[in-house]
Each structure stands twice: as structure tokens, then as C-alpha cells.
Design an enzyme around this catalytic site. Structure first.
Site, PDB file in Angstrom:
ATOM      1  N   SER A  24      42.937  45.866  33.968  1.00 28.98           N
ATOM      2  CA  SER A  24      43.467  44.682  33.656  1.00 28.98           C
ATOM      3  C   SER A  24      44.024  44.619  32.086  1.00 28.98           C
ATOM      4  O   SER A  24      45.148  44.221  31.836  1.00 28.98           O
ATOM      5  CB  SER A  24      42.240  43.484  33.537  1.00 28.98           C
ATOM      6  OG  SER A  24      41.838  43.618  34.980  1.00 28.98           O
ATOM      7  N   GLN A 147      46.401  35.654  37.699  1.00 29.44           N
ATOM      8  CA  GLN A 147      47.457  36.793  37.513  1.00 29.44           C
ATOM      9  C   GLN A 147      48.763  35.909  37.522  1.00 29.44           C
ATOM     10  O   GLN A 147      49.796  36.416  36.867  1.00 29.44           O
ATOM     11  CB  GLN A 147      47.381  37.795  38.580  1.00 29.44           C
ATOM     12  CG  GLN A 147      46.250  38.753  38.284  1.00 29.44           C
ATOM     13  CD  GLN A 147      46.170  39.760  39.516  1.00 29.44           C
ATOM     14  OE1 GLN A 147      47.201  39.786  40.411  1.00 29.44           O
ATOM     15  NE2 GLN A 147      45.256  40.523  39.603  1.00 29.44           N
ATOM     16  N   SER A 173      39.152  31.684  36.964  1.00 25.93           N
ATOM     17  CA  SER A 173      38.942  33.105  36.389  1.00 25.93           C
ATOM     18  C   SER A 173      39.600  32.687  34.760  1.00 25.93           C
ATOM     19  O   SER A 173      40.501  33.594  34.449  1.00 25.93           O
ATOM     20  CB  SER A 173      39.824  33.990  36.994  1.00 25.93           C
ATOM     21  OG  SER A 173      39.382  34.476  38.401  1.00 25.93           O
ATOM     22  N   ASP A 292      35.718  39.972  41.019  1.00 25.06           N
ATOM     23  CA  ASP A 292      35.966  41.335  41.487  1.00 25.06           C
ATOM     24  C   ASP A 292      34.532  41.951  41.447  1.00 25.06           C
ATOM     25  O   ASP A 292      34.422  43.198  42.111  1.00 25.06           O
ATOM     26  CB  ASP A 292      36.841  41.928  40.301  1.00 25.06           C
ATOM     27  CG  ASP A 292      38.275  41.643  40.622  1.00 25.06           C
ATOM     28  OD1 ASP A 292      38.574  41.409  41.733  1.00 25.06           O
ATOM     29  OD2 ASP A 292      39.152  42.015  39.538  1.00 25.06           O
ATOM     30  N   ARG A 323      38.346  40.080  51.231  1.00 27.84           N
ATOM     31  CA  ARG A 323      36.975  40.667  50.963  1.00 27.84           C
ATOM     32  C   ARG A 323      35.631  39.892  51.562  1.00 27.84           C
ATOM     33  O   ARG A 323      34.912  40.555  51.790  1.00 27.84           O
ATOM     34  CB  ARG A 323      36.867  40.739  49.325  1.00 27.84           C
ATOM     35  CG  ARG A 323      37.923  41.851  48.931  1.00 27.84           C
ATOM     36  CD  ARG A 323      37.820  41.855  47.361  1.00 27.84           C
ATOM     37  NE  ARG A 323      38.673  42.871  46.846  1.00 27.84           N
ATOM     38  CZ  ARG A 323      39.188  43.154  45.775  1.00 27.84           C
ATOM     39  NH1 ARG A 323      38.886  42.504  44.849  1.00 27.84           N
ATOM     40  NH2 ARG A 323      39.933  44.337  45.314  1.00 27.84           N
TER      41      ARG A 323
END
Length: 408
Positions: A24, A147, A173, A292, A323
């Protein structure tokens, strides 16, 4: 595709591992170095994603393929939008072409960028004609992937009038956004984050030359937290290079794994993880700021026969795979019972783990690594094991070095 078998293993009581730089942090700094060549970088991640980012930033091709690298796709979309006179097509793998990018593209278009979809509306590949962007105000839904937000912030100082970004709703996040802002401040770019508005001042001048050392990756450290939690009392692993005032959201592992009896001690650029107690109570974690590590935590709980409730997971559906579905499918093959929604996972406590189950990894590095610690309980098979190269190429070598038994 390489399939490996992890035989039932036991870790050494005391061991040490050197982990590569944070993916990252590396990807953010690589983009900033492309904008400000006077920066020097050390301990850059050796991950596939960072290697792809590096190659893309120096490429002179008019078609750039970033394969599975989602971070690179988002960051490079913003980067090429401000490369005046440059025209590129950004593309990727089949899965990448299914991952949405419309929110970021629309924000850039609002700022004046020239971006068009080549195949399907809202998805890569995209055609970008770089130009100077003079508009400086844009709004974005705050619950989208961080992101998208970081991509805009990373190029903000190169916009003629900087950037004022308004985030609508609850922010997803936050640590990743703060990481980006922290790195901008570190290199000398002025930022402000008040309420739901982030401002970045324009900077047309060269920066003061400086060397930046990338901290090692906390997401990669998560698998060792899991290993220590599953191991016998007294087991300890020392990891480097880590710092107490980390910019990475996944450093929340230190507090989370206290609930599993893992004590973390900070040394000189190191952390030492030690199993000091057993705690088999149901675990409840909101992982909105560290999604994550959800796979790691779910597998840790399953290995220990502990129930858990994990929330804040809405971004997991747009990762390398869905996921949540992948976790449910693979844990249930092993004998567990999992219930999911579009943003949560519930695992029931279970006493048995099926042996020699073949774990599908779905082109997702974190699926391979999160399930590996189960070898401390039963032999297990990992399909497409080399997928770990996306973020942690030496993972299997490092596991062998601490006592895991691996057969090809």
C-alpha cells in the site's frame, strides 16, 4: 498452476522473519516519485502489484496491462489523466474487467479529465487522454473503496488549483486515506482533513530531495499473528521492519490479536508476537478500517474452534474475488458453518477440521495465505500457490524457514 500440500506442521518456538515493504505504501510512493523524481525510495515492496506499478509508470507503450493489480488500476487512472499530451489504454485481467471504476472515472471527468470506456460502461479497459486539469472541487460517496479517494489525493498537488474533495456519508477505510495524506505531508505537500472535506494545496515546484523508507507490510504480518494464535503457549515470532506509529490500518492487528492471547512487543524496528494465553470466547470485530485482514481472522477463529462475527466488510465483494463468498465456500469444505451478508460474516464454533481439503484461491493472494496456518492443525492443500506473489512472493519460503512442512 502450482498446487502444494502443507503437511501437519509445528513452528519453531522462537523465530524471526524479514517482511518486504508495504504494498500500500509502496504503490502510493511510486506514483509520487513519478510526479516528483527528486524522491528516493527504499524497502519498496517486491510484490507483483508494486512491480507492475513500477513498469507501468516508466512504460512508453500506448496500452498498459496491469493484470490483477486493482490498486495500480485505480492509481494509474488518476496518474495518466494528468499526463498532459499522453494517450494510453489501461487494461487488465478478465477479473479486472469486472471490477468497477466508474466512480473514480466520473470524479476525474468532473475535474475535466478525458476518459472513455473501451468495452463496457463503468469498467476497464479505459482510454485516457492526459491533460491539465484546472477544476478543483469534486464530491465522492464516502463508502466507496478508499483507493478511489487516494487516487484523487495522490495527483491533487499537480492539479493547477489543487483539490477540495467532499466525501458524502460515512467514510470507508479511513486509515488508508490517512496513510495517503500522511505520505503527502511527509514529502512536503500541504493537506487538510476536516469533517468530510479533504483539501490538498497545489505544488508546481520541485520538492526537497529526500529518502523515504517504506515500512514493512502489516497485511503480510497478519498471517504470523494467526500462526502464533493457533500455536502452543510460549510460541513467538519476531518480524521486521515495523514501527509503533504506523500509517497502515492493518496495524490494528496488535489490538485485535490480544483477544486471541497474542502479545505484541515493539523493539528497534521490530515486533515480537508471543502466545501468552488461550481465549476461546466468541470474537466480534468491526473491520471497516481493516477489511484486508478479515480472511486471516476468520481462519484463525475456525482453526481454534471459536465463533466470530465480522462486520464492515462491504468492500470485500469487489476485491480480487468476492472474498465473502470465497471464505464461506472454502471454510464449509473444511467442515465449518458460515453465514454471510453483503457486508458481514458469521462463523459458528466447530470442533472438527476436515483433512487434506484442497483450498481454491480464486486468483486471490490472501485466500492462499490466510488458509496456510491451518496446517498447524491438519494437512491442507493450497491450489495455485504462486498467487502469493501478488503481495508476498517469499511467503512459502518464509513459512518453511519457521517450521512448516511443504510438499510440491
Amino acid at each position: 498452476m502450482q498446487t502444494i500440500t502443507l503437511q501437519k506442521s509445528q513452528t519453531d518456538k522462537q523465530t524471526a522473519v524479514q517482511i518486504t515493504g508495504s504494498k500500500s505504501e509502496s504503490n502510493r510512493l511510486l506514483l509520487l516519485k513519478a510526479l516528483y523524481p527528486e524522491l528516493e525510495l527504499d524497502n519498496i515492496s517486491n510484490s507483483d502489484d508494486s512491480n507492475l506499478m513500477t513498469k507501468a509508470l516508466v512504460s512508453t507503450s500506448d496500452v498498459i496491462d496491469i493484470h490483477h493489480a486493482g490498486t495500480a488500476m485505480r492509481f494509474l487512472t488518476a496518474f495518466f489523466a494528468v499526463q498532459d499530451g499522453r494517450e494510453v489504454v489501461l487494461t487488465g485481467s478478465k477479473r479486472m474487467k469486472e471490477r468497477p471504476i466508474k466512480i473514480l472515472v466520473e470524479a476525474l471527468q468532473h475535474l475535466g479529465a478525458d476518459i472513455q470506456y473501451v468495452e463496457n460502461d463503468g469498467f476497464p479497459p479505459i482510454k485516457i487522454k492526459g491533460k491539465k486539469l484546472s477544476k478543483h472541487e469534486v464530491s465522492l460517496k464516502a463508502n466507496v473503496s478508499s483507493q478511489y479517494i487516494s487516487a484523487l489525493l495522490l495527483i491533487a498537488s499537480k492539479l493547477e488549483n489543487g483539490l477540495e474533495l467532499t466525501l458524502e456519508g460515512d467514510i470507508t477505510s479511513v486509515p488508508y486515506v490517512k496513510m495517503t495524506l500522511g505520505l503527502l505531508e511527509e514529502i512536503g505537500v500541504s493537506t487538510k482533513f476536516e469533517g468530510n472535506v479533504i483539501s490538498v494545496k497545489p505544488n508546481a515546484r520541485a520538492l526537497t530531495p529526500q529518502k523515504l523508507v517504506v515500512e514493512s507490510d502489516w497485511s503480510s504480518a497478519s498471517y504470523y499473528f494467526s500462526i502464533v494464535a493457533i500455536s502452543d503457549l510460549g510460541t513467538q515470532v519476531t518480524l521486521s521492519s515495523y514501527k509503533l506509529d504506523s500509517l497502515q490500518g492493518d496495524s490494528a492487528l496488535v489490538e485485535i490479536y490480544k483477544h486471541f492471547g497474542v502479545e505484541t512487543t515493539f523493539g528497534d524496528n521490530t515486533i515480537t508476537l508471543k502466545k501468552v494465553s488461550d481465549n476461546k470466547t466468541t470474537k466480534t470485530f468491526n473491520l471497516v478500517n481493516a477489511p484486508d485482514i478479515a480472511q486471516t481472522i476468520a481462519v484463525t477463529c475456525f482453526a481454534l474452534g471459536i465463533a466470530c462475527d465480522l462486520t464492515g466488510l462491504h468492500t470485500l465483494k469487489i476485491k480480487e474475488t468476492d472474498r465473502l463468498v470465497a471464505l464461506k465456500t472454502e471454510i464449509e469444505k473444511l467442515g465449518g458453518k458460515v453465514t454471510i451478508t453483503d457486508k458481514s460474516l458469521h462463523l459458528e464454533a466447530s470442533k472438527e477440521i476436515n483433512e487434506l481439503v484442497s483450498i481454491a484461491t480464486y486468483n486471490d493472494h490472501r485466500m492462499a495465505m490466510a488458509f496456510a496456518p491451518l496446517a498447524l492443525k491438519v494437512p491442507i492443500v493450497i491450489e495455485d500457490a504462486q498467487v502469493v506473489s501478488k503481495s508476498y512472493p517469499t511467503f512459502w519460503d518464509d513459512l518453511e524457514a519457521i517450521g512448516f512442512k511443504i510438499a510440491q
